[in-house]
Design a protein around this motif. Structure first.
Motif, mmCIF file in Angstrom:
data_model
loop_
_atom_site.group_PDB
_atom_site.id
_atom_site.type_symbol
_atom_site.label_atom_id
_atom_site.label_comp_id
_atom_site.label_asym_id
_atom_site.label_seq_id
_atom_site.Cartn_x
_atom_site.Cartn_y
_atom_site.Cartn_z
ATOM 1 N N LYS A 32 0.847 -1.196 0.000
ATOM 2 C CA LYS A 32 0.000 0.000 0.000
ATOM 3 C C LYS A 32 0.879 1.242 0.000
ATOM 4 O O LYS A 32 1.787 1.371 0.796
ATOM 5 C CB LYS A 32 -0.926 0.036 1.222
ATOM 6 N N PRO A 77 -6.573 -2.437 -11.290
ATOM 7 C CA PRO A 77 -5.321 -1.813 -10.851
ATOM 8 C C PRO A 77 -4.098 -2.587 -11.344
ATOM 9 O O PRO A 77 -4.153 -3.800 -11.535
ATOM 10 C CB PRO A 77 -5.410 -1.835 -9.335
ATOM 11 N N TYR A 116 -0.259 7.266 -7.987
ATOM 12 C CA TYR A 116 -0.511 5.837 -7.779
ATOM 13 C C TYR A 116 -1.170 5.596 -6.428
ATOM 14 O O TYR A 116 -2.109 4.797 -6.322
ATOM 15 C CB TYR A 116 0.796 5.049 -7.891
ATOM 16 N N GLN A 120 -4.642 3.767 -6.053
ATOM 17 C CA GLN A 120 -4.673 2.527 -5.285
ATOM 18 C C GLN A 120 -5.716 2.617 -4.172
ATOM 19 O O GLN A 120 -6.477 1.669 -3.945
ATOM 20 C CB GLN A 120 -3.282 2.238 -4.704
#
Length: 137
Positions: A32, A77, A116, A120
């Motif tokens: 993450k 993704p 990103y 995400q």
């Protein structure tokens, strides 16, 4: 540049393991790039939202949902390395769809990881549509 990105990822992982557990979407998770708590985004993710909506949304739609011009960036993704490569170098689908590279664009190239992180968080369902609130530092 690659060494700097690895250092940043290491720092993010170290920060997350030392910071405790605010939510299931931890900045410290090895996979993450964002931290969201109570619907509020960390500075990186918030900046990613701003950068995305300054240019990427024109083709990829508001909040990464896709459009008639370009695919959704939240429905399917991709990993960070692929994302960096496509954003920097561009990509062609072989038909009429062509994404130019942004390697020389100072408004996007330095902020790829921030963009990103935002995408995400959207793909994971940690952030909804619209401008997120910011976490207090």
């Amino acid at each position: 540049m690659r060494a700097l990105q690895h250092f940043i990822l290491f720092a993010v992982i170290a920060y997350g393991s030392a910071a405790g557990s605010e939510s299931s979407q931890e900045f410290g998770s090895a996979h993450k790039f964002y931290r969201v708590a109570d619907g509020k985004a960390d500075a990186r993710t918030y900046n990613g939202y701003r950068r995305y909506h300054a240019g990427c949304n024109h083709c990829h739609g508001p909040d990464g949902v896709g459009s008639a011009f370009a695919s959704s960036l939240v429905a399917r993704p991709i990993n960070i390395d692929t994302f960096r490569r496509v954003v920097l170098r561009g990509q062609s689908s072989g038909g009429n769809s062509v994404m130019k590279g942004f390697a020389g664009d100072p408004n996007f190239a330095p902020y790829i990881d921030d963009i990103y992180a935002y995408l995400q968080a959207r793909a994971d369902g940690a952030l909804g549509r619209g401008r997120p609130e910011r976490l207090k530092p």
